[in-house]
Structures are given as structure tokens and as C-alpha cells.
Design a protein around this motif. Sequence first.
Motif, PDB file in Angstrom:
ATOM      1  N   LEU A  31       0.879  -1.093  -0.005  1.00 52.33           N
ATOM      2  CA  LEU A  31      -0.020   0.000  -0.065  1.00 52.33           C
ATOM      3  C   LEU A  31       0.810   0.977   0.086  1.00 52.33           C
ATOM      4  CD1 LEU A  31      -2.704  -1.012   2.510  1.00 52.33           C
ATOM      5  CD2 LEU A  31      -2.759  -1.067  -0.007  1.00 52.33           C
ATOM      6  N   GLN A  32       1.797   1.197   0.963  1.00 49.19           N
ATOM      7  CA  GLN A  32       2.784   2.413   0.960  1.00 49.19           C
ATOM      8  C   GLN A  32       4.239   2.049   1.424  1.00 49.19           C
ATOM      9  OE1 GLN A  32       2.105   6.088   3.508  1.00 49.19           O
ATOM     10  NE2 GLN A  32       1.794   7.106   1.575  1.00 49.19           N
ATOM     11  N   VAL A  33       5.294   2.333   0.894  1.00 52.72           N
ATOM     12  CA  VAL A  33       6.577   2.047   1.353  1.00 52.72           C
ATOM     13  C   VAL A  33       7.583   3.135   1.626  1.00 52.72           C
ATOM     14  CG1 VAL A  33       6.503  -0.499   0.602  1.00 52.72           C
ATOM     15  CG2 VAL A  33       7.400   1.347  -0.971  1.00 52.72           C
ATOM     16  N   TRP A  34       8.484   3.064   2.321  1.00 53.36           N
ATOM     17  CA  TRP A  34       9.631   3.849   2.760  1.00 53.36           C
ATOM     18  C   TRP A  34      10.793   3.080   1.951  1.00 53.36           C
ATOM     19  CZ3 TRP A  34      10.180   8.933   3.824  1.00 53.36           C
ATOM     20  CH2 TRP A  34       9.153   9.707   4.291  1.00 53.36           C
ATOM     21  N   VAL A  35      11.548   3.775   1.017  1.00 51.99           N
ATOM     22  CA  VAL A  35      12.603   2.983   0.521  1.00 51.99           C
ATOM     23  C   VAL A  35      13.742   4.183   0.423  1.00 51.99           C
ATOM     24  CG1 VAL A  35      13.743   2.075  -1.585  1.00 51.99           C
ATOM     25  CG2 VAL A  35      11.358   1.923  -1.106  1.00 51.99           C
ATOM     26  N   GLU A  36      14.956   3.494   0.795  1.00 47.27           N
ATOM     27  CA  GLU A  36      16.069   4.401   1.010  1.00 47.27           C
ATOM     28  C   GLU A  36      17.043   4.089  -0.106  1.00 47.27           C
ATOM     29  OE1 GLU A  36      18.197   4.372   4.864  1.00 47.27           O
ATOM     30  OE2 GLU A  36      19.991   5.619   4.028  1.00 47.27           O
ATOM     31  N   GLY A  37      17.733   4.938  -0.679  1.00 48.96           N
ATOM     32  CA  GLY A  37      18.659   4.527  -1.919  1.00 48.96           C
ATOM     33  C   GLY A  37      19.375   5.733  -2.397  1.00 48.96           C
ATOM     34  N   GLU A  38      20.380   5.601  -3.184  1.00 52.93           N
ATOM     35  CA  GLU A  38      21.115   6.813  -4.074  1.00 52.93           C
ATOM     36  C   GLU A  38      20.253   6.918  -5.208  1.00 52.93           C
ATOM     37  OE1 GLU A  38      25.193   5.714  -4.366  1.00 52.93           O
ATOM     38  OE2 GLU A  38      25.167   7.315  -6.153  1.00 52.93           O
ATOM     39  N   ILE A  39      20.181   8.334  -5.552  1.00 54.00           N
ATOM     40  CA  ILE A  39      19.745   8.807  -6.701  1.00 54.00           C
ATOM     41  C   ILE A  39      20.612   8.788  -7.850  1.00 54.00           C
ATOM     42  CG2 ILE A  39      18.655  10.844  -8.054  1.00 54.00           C
ATOM     43  CD1 ILE A  39      17.221  11.456  -5.559  1.00 54.00           C
ATOM     44  N   SER A  40      20.059   8.101  -9.017  1.00 55.25           N
ATOM     45  CA  SER A  40      20.954   8.184 -10.352  1.00 55.25           C
ATOM     46  C   SER A  40      20.071   8.418 -11.589  1.00 55.25           C
ATOM     47  CB  SER A  40      21.795   6.774 -10.451  1.00 55.25           C
ATOM     48  OG  SER A  40      21.049   5.763 -10.419  1.00 55.25           O
ATOM     49  N   SER A  41      20.473   8.605 -12.677  1.00 57.26           N
ATOM     50  CA  SER A  41      19.642   8.949 -13.911  1.00 57.26           C
ATOM     51  C   SER A  41      18.388  10.071 -13.627  1.00 57.26           C
ATOM     52  CB  SER A  41      19.282   7.373 -14.372  1.00 57.26           C
ATOM     53  OG  SER A  41      20.362   6.406 -14.644  1.00 57.26           O
ATOM     54  N   PHE A  42      18.751  10.885 -12.757  1.00 55.22           N
ATOM     55  CA  PHE A  42      17.718  11.798 -12.638  1.00 55.22           C
ATOM     56  C   PHE A  42      17.459  12.796 -13.778  1.00 55.22           C
ATOM     57  CE2 PHE A  42      15.369  14.407  -9.825  1.00 55.22           C
ATOM     58  CZ  PHE A  42      15.119  15.610 -10.286  1.00 55.22           C
ATOM     59  N   SER A  43      16.372  12.918 -14.348  1.00 55.68           N
ATOM     60  CA  SER A  43      15.947  13.792 -15.296  1.00 55.68           C
ATOM     61  C   SER A  43      14.604  14.598 -14.804  1.00 55.68           C
ATOM     62  CB  SER A  43      15.509  12.969 -16.509  1.00 55.68           C
ATOM     63  OG  SER A  43      14.499  12.143 -16.368  1.00 55.68           O
ATOM     64  N   ARG A  44      14.444  15.888 -15.511  1.00 59.88           N
ATOM     65  CA  ARG A  44      13.155  16.701 -14.959  1.00 59.88           C
ATOM     66  C   ARG A  44      12.925  17.169 -16.412  1.00 59.88           C
ATOM     67  NH1 ARG A  44      14.290  20.682 -10.302  1.00 59.88           N
ATOM     68  NH2 ARG A  44      16.216  20.841 -11.689  1.00 59.88           N
ATOM     69  N   PRO A  45      11.892  16.522 -17.029  1.00 55.04           N
ATOM     70  CA  PRO A  45      11.429  17.210 -18.645  1.00 55.04           C
ATOM     71  C   PRO A  45      10.516  18.298 -18.305  1.00 55.04           C
ATOM     72  CG  PRO A  45      10.445  15.229 -17.844  1.00 55.04           C
ATOM     73  CD  PRO A  45      11.199  15.440 -16.947  1.00 55.04           C
ATOM     74  N   ALA A  46      10.357  18.869 -19.389  1.00 53.56           N
ATOM     75  CA  ALA A  46       9.508  20.204 -19.437  1.00 53.56           C
ATOM     76  C   ALA A  46       8.031  20.083 -18.717  1.00 53.56           C
ATOM     77  CB  ALA A  46       9.463  20.906 -20.904  1.00 53.56           C
ATOM     78  N   SER A  47       7.515  18.881 -18.563  1.00 53.17           N
ATOM     79  CA  SER A  47       6.492  18.758 -17.884  1.00 53.17           C
ATOM     80  C   SER A  47       6.334  18.977 -16.313  1.00 53.17           C
ATOM     81  CB  SER A  47       6.121  17.131 -18.018  1.00 53.17           C
ATOM     82  OG  SER A  47       6.707  16.549 -17.545  1.00 53.17           O
ATOM     83  N   GLY A  48       7.741  19.067 -15.805  1.00 49.32           N
ATOM     84  CA  GLY A  48       7.994  19.386 -14.417  1.00 49.32           C
ATOM     85  C   GLY A  48       8.079  17.960 -13.438  1.00 49.32           C
ATOM     86  N   HIS A  49       7.648  16.803 -14.276  1.00 49.86           N
ATOM     87  CA  HIS A  49       7.658  15.574 -13.490  1.00 49.86           C
ATOM     88  C   HIS A  49       8.962  15.237 -13.261  1.00 49.86           C
ATOM     89  CE1 HIS A  49       3.703  15.793 -14.063  1.00 49.86           C
ATOM     90  NE2 HIS A  49       3.507  15.217 -15.441  1.00 49.86           N
ATOM     91  N   TRP A  50       9.508  14.329 -12.175  1.00 50.95           N
ATOM     92  CA  TRP A  50      10.883  13.784 -11.822  1.00 50.95           C
ATOM     93  C   TRP A  50      10.904  12.584 -12.252  1.00 50.95           C
ATOM     94  CZ3 TRP A  50      12.008  16.111  -6.465  1.00 50.95           C
ATOM     95  CH2 TRP A  50      12.248  17.604  -6.509  1.00 50.95           C
ATOM     96  N   TYR A  51      11.753  11.897 -12.892  1.00 56.43           N
ATOM     97  CA  TYR A  51      12.183  10.702 -13.256  1.00 56.43           C
ATOM     98  C   TYR A  51      13.722  10.147 -12.847  1.00 56.43           C
ATOM     99  CZ  TYR A  51       7.980  11.049 -15.954  1.00 56.43           C
ATOM    100  OH  TYR A  51       6.520  11.667 -16.516  1.00 56.43           O
ATOM    101  N   PHE A  52      13.742   9.034 -12.082  1.00 55.00           N
ATOM    102  CA  PHE A  52      15.057   8.780 -11.493  1.00 55.00           C
ATOM    103  C   PHE A  52      15.232   7.345 -11.160  1.00 55.00           C
ATOM    104  CE2 PHE A  52      12.471  10.491  -8.184  1.00 55.00           C
ATOM    105  CZ  PHE A  52      12.710   9.671  -7.102  1.00 55.00           C
ATOM    106  N   THR A  53      16.367   6.789 -10.944  1.00 53.82           N
ATOM    107  CA  THR A  53      16.440   5.559 -10.388  1.00 53.82           C
ATOM    108  C   THR A  53      16.993   5.482  -9.061  1.00 53.82           C
ATOM    109  OG1 THR A  53      16.850   4.661 -12.590  1.00 53.82           O
ATOM    110  CG2 THR A  53      17.785   3.375 -10.822  1.00 53.82           C
ATOM    111  N   LEU A  54      16.599   4.545  -8.174  1.00 57.25           N
ATOM    112  CA  LEU A  54      16.858   4.543  -6.652  1.00 57.25           C
ATOM    113  C   LEU A  54      17.638   3.203  -6.686  1.00 57.25           C
ATOM    114  CD1 LEU A  54      16.333   6.607  -4.423  1.00 57.25           C
ATOM    115  CD2 LEU A  54      14.586   4.896  -3.526  1.00 57.25           C
ATOM    116  N   LYS A  55      18.827   3.353  -6.182  1.00 55.73           N
ATOM    117  CA  LYS A  55      19.849   1.979  -6.261  1.00 55.73           C
ATOM    118  C   LYS A  55      20.475   1.927  -4.925  1.00 55.73           C
ATOM    119  CE  LYS A  55      23.724   4.307  -8.438  1.00 55.73           C
ATOM    120  NZ  LYS A  55      24.964   4.281  -9.398  1.00 55.73           N
ATOM    121  N   ASP A  56      20.936   0.847  -4.554  1.00 58.44           N
ATOM    122  CA  ASP A  56      21.858   0.517  -3.687  1.00 58.44           C
ATOM    123  C   ASP A  56      23.063  -0.416  -4.173  1.00 58.44           C
ATOM    124  OD1 ASP A  56      19.896  -2.012  -1.889  1.00 58.44           O
ATOM    125  OD2 ASP A  56      21.061  -2.137  -3.744  1.00 58.44           O
TER     126      ASP A  56
END
Length: 460
Positions: A31-56
Amino acid sequence: MDIPSPKPRARALSVSELNHQVRHLLEVSFLQVWVEGEISSFSRPASGHWYFTLKDAKSQVKCAMFRGNNQRVRTPPKEGDQVLVRGKVTLYENRGDYQIIAEAMEPAGLGALQQAFDALKLKLQSEGMFDAERKKPVPTLPKHIGVITSATGAAIHDILTVLKRRCPGIPVTLYPASVQGNAAAGEIVNAIQAAERHGVADVLIIGRGGGSLEDLWPFNEEKVARAIAACSLPTVSAVGHEVDFSIADFVADFRAPTPSAAAEHLAPDQSAWIRTLEQQSSRLEGITRRLLARLQEQVSGLGGRLRDPRRELQNHHQRLDDLESRLKSSFAQQLQARSQTLSQQQVRLANQSPRRQLADNRNRVSQLKEQLFRELHWQLNEQRDRLGHAAQSLQLVSPLATLGRGYAIVSTRRQPVIRDASRLKPGDEINARLGHGNIDATVTAIHSSLLPSDDDIEPS
């Protein structure tokens, strides 16, 4: 030989159906989770949304954070940041990608809000905004209290309840503002400025009821802190419960643990005042009785010493008559002295009359004119005599007198005076000036031995 018919196969799922069922399974299971990790492949297109990968160190998962949620993130993340992400596990059906739809994000370890709180606290403290020297004293008996809080919250109800119980006579003005959410900080600043412009309150209560750090965050905004510090009115911060501390608490002139405690601090206890007034009234009544008794004794003593008013009036009448007589005598003496002074001034004025002075000046001018004419006549005769003697002396030394005795002055065009015959030669044209007239001649012969020297013909 009978050939057995093949068993009917189960209906095959389409890719879309499979992905849809997997998505439903993931969303129901997590239903809902907390996840900790390192951000990579972060992108922010013109729409204002964020897309990234969370990794360990071993795995990674794709994440998406849409604009409505990422606007609440105070510090946008960057590549390599270690973060905590709260969100829902789901599947992007179009590509079959398993991902997390992030709803909240904060730095891993110490929360982002706490980090921002500590950073702002350190910054403002270094500027001296928490120093006791700059805090204004809060009035012990305010004439008008201004309250900056939500119009529908519990804080205003608690404040009014305490004020009504302790001292209902103090007027209160509410300057409503949101105390939670993104727009709250700006509304609180506007309310502080409005209270200053209104100019009726002599102290402000700024606060709200309890809540989480995120709920209380508008009172940790820098612009709210600076507005409180710049406010010309004394300010009382009353944010949350006793264990809650905000930046507003450190900047305000006084910190109350709760809104009710702020009202308790500002409003005097009416019952204590009534008891004090009753005690003062009793003391004043006793003092008044003793004073009246002492004054009555003084009046009685003075009554025996009071003389008949008619006798006093007679004395005053006689005194007035005496003063009137002295005034008339003094007035007559002054009038006579002024008359004598006026006569003397008239005599002096007649002696100094412009007409008289003009006549005297005219006589003086006539005398000076006659004297001037005599002086001029004498000087003219004297100058004439001196001129005659000078003319005679000049005649004696004049070259014309020498010429009159038979001498001549010989000259040529080049030499104005010929003193030596050797300077001439036969044929030279000469001019001889006589006592009367000139002679032009030509030299025919020169006899140097027969001629006198220059000294013999030099005019004496």
C-alpha cells in the motif's frame, strides 16, 4: 486404433492483461513503502515531473515523482544524493516496468525539515536576531491585543477563553492567516504588516496549536522570522505545545509555550485586581476619614481667628482711597515733568531747525566762495609773474638770440648742424639759418684755417 483427442488448453493472457494483473497485485500487496537509496539517472523534463533510479550496492528500482508532489520537496535532489522516498509500488503497464510512484522525499539520515530548521536557526543566530538586546519589552497591561492565527483554529478559541476569564475588558483584534500549508508563511507576513498599519494593538500574539514539524513549518520560514524581527510592535510567539520550538520562538520578543499561556502572560488576573482594588479602596477610605477630621479641626481653629468681614472691607476702602490720592498726585507730578521736558525739546528743536541750519550754511558758502576767488586771483597773479621771469630767462639762453647777434646755423640734408668745415666739400648744398630767415647756398671753397672753432660759435 483410436487417437486420443488433445486436451483443451487454458486461454492465453495478453501482455496487457498480464501487466494489468501484476500492477494490481503490486499495489494491493504494497500500500505504501519507505525506500532508501542513491539517486541516479535523474531527469526533469518540461512537464515538471521527476524521473530517476533509486539504487543500492546490489539492486535498483525506477521511480517517478509527479509535479504536484515534487513541488513540496524543499531542496531538489541531484545525482548521488542518498534519500528516503515514500510512495506506492506499481507497474508501468505500457513498458512492463516495475517502479515506485514517489509521494514524498527527504534526505536520508536527518530529515530535510530538521536540516532546514537547523540551518536557518544558525544563520539568524549569527546575524544577532536572537539576541536579548534587540528584544522589545512586552507590556504588563496591554491596552489592545492583536492575534495572528487561523480564524477557525483552536488557538484563537483558547486565547479568547483565557482573556475572558482573566480580564474581559481588554479588546482583541484577530488578523486571520493560514497556519499550515504552502501559502501560510506569506499570509502570516501579510497579517503582521496589516497589524502594524492598523496601529491599534500594542502587542501581537503569533501562533497556532500543536502539530508535527511539517505542520508547524510556516513558523520556521525565514520570511516569517524576518517579519517578526522587523515588527515595531512587541511580539509573543505561541506555536504548538510546550515541547515544540520554532524559529519564531527565538526571534519573537517573548516565547509562550502555548497560545493559552500567551494569553495568561499578557492578561492580568481580574480577580486579583479586584482584591487589590478593594484593599486600596479600604485604605483610601481610612486616609480620607483621617484627613477630613484633621481639616475640620483646622477649620474650627481658624474660625476663632477670623475677623469681621465688614471691618476688613472698611480697611480696604480706606486703603483704596489712599492709593487713589497718591495716584493723582503722582500723575500730576509726572505730567508737569513731562511738560517741562517737552518745552526743552521744543527749544532744542527750534535751534536745530533745518531752515536755520540752511541759512547758516548759505552764509558759510558765500564766505568760502569769496575766499576762494581771492585765493585764485592771488595765485593767478603769482603764476603770471613767474611765467614772465621764466620767459626772460629762456630768451637769454635761446639760440634765436645768438642768431640775432649775426651768427648762423649751417645744416645739410644729412646733418642738422655743421660745426666743422672739414665735413663739407665744394659743391655741397647747405642751408644757413639767420636771425631772420634762411639762406640756401652752394659751397665753392673751404678755408679751414680761417674758420673759428666750434666753441667760438656755441651759443652761450
